[in-house]
Design an enzyme around this catalytic site. Sequence first.
Site, short mmCIF file in Angstrom:
data_model
loop_
_atom_site.label_atom_id
_atom_site.label_comp_id
_atom_site.label_asym_id
_atom_site.label_seq_id
_atom_site.Cartn_x
_atom_site.Cartn_y
_atom_site.Cartn_z
N LYS A 1 28.60 -18.62 24.49
CA LYS A 1 28.61 -17.24 24.98
C LYS A 1 27.20 -16.80 25.37
CE LYS A 1 29.78 -12.49 23.86
NZ LYS A 1 30.04 -11.48 22.86
N HIS B 1 14.04 -7.29 9.00
CA HIS B 1 13.14 -6.88 7.92
C HIS B 1 13.42 -5.47 7.45
CE1 HIS B 1 9.17 -7.64 5.80
NE2 HIS B 1 9.86 -8.75 5.67
N LYS C 1 -9.87 -2.41 9.95
CA LYS C 1 -8.58 -3.01 9.58
C LYS C 1 -8.54 -4.42 10.13
CE LYS C 1 -5.41 -0.42 7.48
NZ LYS C 1 -4.59 0.71 7.91
N ILE C 2 -8.11 -5.35 9.32
CA ILE C 2 -8.04 -6.74 9.77
C ILE C 2 -6.58 -7.06 10.09
CG2 ILE C 2 -8.65 -9.13 9.22
CD1 ILE C 2 -11.05 -7.11 9.24
N HIS D 1 0.55 -5.50 3.76
CA HIS D 1 1.95 -5.16 4.04
C HIS D 1 2.35 -3.92 3.29
CE1 HIS D 1 6.24 -5.58 4.73
NE2 HIS D 1 5.88 -6.33 5.76
N ARG E 1 7.15 -15.16 4.51
CA ARG E 1 7.20 -15.77 5.85
C ARG E 1 5.89 -16.48 6.16
NH1 ARG E 1 8.75 -10.18 8.64
NH2 ARG E 1 7.00 -9.64 7.31
N ASP F 1 2.47 -12.15 10.63
CA ASP F 1 1.84 -12.25 11.95
C ASP F 1 0.64 -13.20 12.01
OD1 ASP F 1 3.51 -10.63 13.47
OD2 ASP F 1 2.55 -8.81 12.74
N ARG G 1 13.74 -10.06 16.96
CA ARG G 1 14.07 -8.85 16.19
C ARG G 1 15.21 -8.05 16.81
NH1 ARG G 1 11.28 -6.21 12.08
NH2 ARG G 1 10.90 -8.38 11.46
N ARG H 1 17.75 13.16 9.84
CA ARG H 1 16.95 14.35 10.13
C ARG H 1 16.30 14.81 8.83
NH1 ARG H 1 13.85 18.59 9.99
NH2 ARG H 1 14.08 20.07 11.70
C1 LIG Z 1 5.43 -7.93 11.06
C2 LIG Z 1 4.64 -6.76 10.64
O1 LIG Z 1 4.76 -5.73 11.20
S1 LIG Z 1 3.62 -7.01 9.33
C3 LIG Z 1 2.33 -5.78 9.51
C4 LIG Z 1 1.46 -6.12 10.67
N1 LIG Z 1 0.31 -5.20 10.71
C5 LIG Z 1 -0.95 -5.62 10.49
O2 LIG Z 1 -1.22 -6.78 10.21
C6 LIG Z 1 -2.00 -4.58 10.64
C7 LIG Z 1 -3.02 -4.65 9.51
N2 LIG Z 1 -2.43 -4.17 8.27
C8 LIG Z 1 -2.33 -2.85 8.04
O3 LIG Z 1 -2.73 -1.99 8.81
C9 LIG Z 1 -1.61 -2.41 6.75
O4 LIG Z 1 -1.76 -3.39 5.75
C10 LIG Z 1 -0.12 -2.15 6.99
C11 LIG Z 1 0.08 -1.20 8.18
C12 LIG Z 1 0.64 -3.43 7.24
C13 LIG Z 1 0.46 -1.52 5.72
O5 LIG Z 1 -0.16 -0.26 5.59
P1 LIG Z 1 -0.17 0.52 4.22
O6 LIG Z 1 1.12 0.35 3.51
O7 LIG Z 1 -0.59 1.89 4.52
O8 LIG Z 1 -1.30 -0.26 3.43
P2 LIG Z 1 -1.73 -0.07 1.92
O9 LIG Z 1 -1.30 1.26 1.40
O10 LIG Z 1 -1.25 -1.26 1.17
O11 LIG Z 1 -3.31 -0.11 2.00
C14 LIG Z 1 -4.04 -0.09 0.82
C15 LIG Z 1 -5.51 -0.19 1.13
O12 LIG Z 1 -5.79 -1.45 1.72
C16 LIG Z 1 -6.39 -1.27 2.99
N3 LIG Z 1 -5.84 -2.24 3.91
C17 LIG Z 1 -4.54 -2.52 4.07
N4 LIG Z 1 -4.41 -3.44 5.03
C18 LIG Z 1 -5.65 -3.74 5.45
C19 LIG Z 1 -6.15 -4.64 6.42
N5 LIG Z 1 -5.32 -5.39 7.14
N6 LIG Z 1 -7.47 -4.71 6.60
C20 LIG Z 1 -8.31 -3.95 5.87
N7 LIG Z 1 -7.88 -3.09 4.93
C21 LIG Z 1 -6.56 -2.99 4.73
C22 LIG Z 1 -6.02 0.12 3.42
O13 LIG Z 1 -6.92 0.67 4.35
C23 LIG Z 1 -6.03 0.85 2.09
O14 LIG Z 1 -7.37 1.12 1.75
P3 LIG Z 1 -7.77 2.51 1.09
O15 LIG Z 1 -6.95 2.61 -0.17
O16 LIG Z 1 -9.23 2.39 0.87
O17 LIG Z 1 -7.38 3.57 2.09
O1 LIG Z 2 8.52 -4.51 7.16
C1 LIG Z 2 7.54 -4.05 7.76
O2 LIG Z 2 7.02 -2.93 7.53
C2 LIG Z 2 6.89 -4.84 8.84
C3 LIG Z 2 7.36 -6.25 8.89
O3 LIG Z 2 6.88 -7.10 8.18
C4 LIG Z 2 8.44 -6.58 9.82
O4 LIG Z 2 9.00 -5.68 10.45
O5 LIG Z 2 8.76 -7.78 9.95
#
Ligand SMILES: CC(=O)SCCNC(=O)CCNC(=O)[C@H](O)C(C)(C)COP(=O)(O)OP(=O)(O)OC[C@H]1O[C@@H](n2cnc3c(N)ncnc32)[C@H](O)[C@@H]1OP(=O)(O)O
Ligand SMILES: O=C([O-])CC(=O)C(=O)O
Length: 375
Positions: A70, A186, A254-255, A260, A269, A311, A336, A355
């Site tokens: 399909k 996810h 941010k790295i 997560h 993963r 990622d 996805r 809402r």
């Molecule tokens: C498939 C996916 O979508 S997976 C996610 C992909 N995104 C990324 O890789 C982007 C980089 N990562 C991030 O921005 C974050 O880790 C997110 C968006 C994934 C999660 O965000 P949050 O839940 O808000 O993170 P969390 O509350 O655990 O952060 C805690 C602390 O670690 C820091 N931190 C978290 N991730 C990172 C990072 N990648 N690099 C540097 N510092 C980080 C935050 O700034 C925070 O610091 P603070 O307390 O001094 O403010």
């Molecule tokens: O669950 C999340 O916030 C981000 C993630 O890892 C995904 O969508 O695969």
Amino acid sequence: MAKVLSGAGLRGQSAGETALCTVGKAAAGLTYRGYDIDVLADKASFEEVAYLLLYGHLPNRTELAAYEEKLMGLRSLPETLKKALELIPADAHPMDVMRTGCSFLGNLEPELTLEDQHQAADRLVATLPAIVLYWYRFSHDGVRVDTLNAHVPSLAGHFLTMLHDEAPNALHTQVMNASLILYAEHEFNASTFTARVCASTLSDMHSCITGGIGSLRGPLHGGANEAAMDMIEPWKTPEEAEAALLHKLAHKEKIMGFGHAIYSERDPRNDIIKKWSKKLSDAVGDKHLYAVSERCEAVMWREKKLFCNADFFHASAYRFMGIPTKLFTPIFVCSRVTGWAAHVMEQRANNRIIRPSADYTGPDHADWIDIDDRA
Ligand SMILES: CC(=O)SCCNC(=O)CCNC(=O)[C@H](O)C(C)(C)COP(=O)(O)OP(=O)(O)OC[C@H]1O[C@@H](n2cnc3c(N)ncnc32)[C@H](O)[C@@H]1OP(=O)(O)O
Ligand SMILES: O=C([O-])CC(=O)C(=O)O
């Protein structure tokens, strides 16, 4: 009355129920409909996982063969859509192309009733790879690629064949298949939640998926695989990577590819895609990219106790397969879309419009000021 505080980013709050996925059980678990991600990535094909998510159970042999057939039969793009894709410039981002392509398809083949929802979902699963690669190959190489590839049954192989103009080797097909499985679903991540909010208004499948694509695009979500590649690619040795990373951390950057919102110890993963990245690194005779990636992982853990999410090692794995960086997040979409569509159907099956409320932080009352009297 006690005030209900909505934590920033709704972190830690349940926003509804799902039978599709568990994320973060015992800090690092991931299951799709109860099946462990390690088992699925090891034993299943992406088509089996798509069927599991969209139809509720693992297909038997007959069901799987019919489903593969399909999806293959749904790969061709309407001529009008091809014409529209040909108008999009080569410097567009492929995620924008997918957003447009998905929305455009909704004009040509609208989902009119609930009976159409599986057909709409399967059509998108089958055509999203073609949408992005038809545009990519036409705008970059002037080639009108064969979007049918009748001799390539798997979506993983189909994607790589359209990209490279030749059938991929077994290793590449295997890695691509695993990658599509890892990215498929996810729970209530930002893009899936976008799709569910849209579905809760009783909107159509194409609108929900188009919204999902828009949310996935950002570097804090799916866009992180591209951002991670852009970051690590210039680093030629682990030592250079470590110094640059420490500099970034010192400047509170941010790295991308680390951390997560739900997992607290590790992203399951990562172990899987990292293993594939290593295999590919050995196969292509890579001299530095895998070592640079591993050093980043070690430094981030040592300095911040932050781990690689799904990622980070996808970046090097995709690079070793010769995939251009700007197609990384589009591959995430091709996978996805199964999770998004399954969530749209789940939301519809037990719907109430989503809402929430907001905690108001503005002034209590503002007196009207005539326009000529305003500062
Ligand atoms: C498939 C996916 O979508 S997976 C996610 C992909 N995104 C990324 O890789 C982007 C980089 N990562 C991030 O921005 C974050 O880790 C997110 C968006 C994934 C999660 O965000 P949050 O839940 O808000 O993170 P969390 O509350 O655990 O952060 C805690 C602390 O670690 C820091 N931190 C978290 N991730 C990172 C990072 N990648 N690099 C540097 N510092 C980080 C935050 O700034 C925070 O610091 P603070 O307390 O001094 O403010
Ligand atoms: O669950 C999340 O916030 C981000 C993630 O890892 C995904 O969508 O695969």
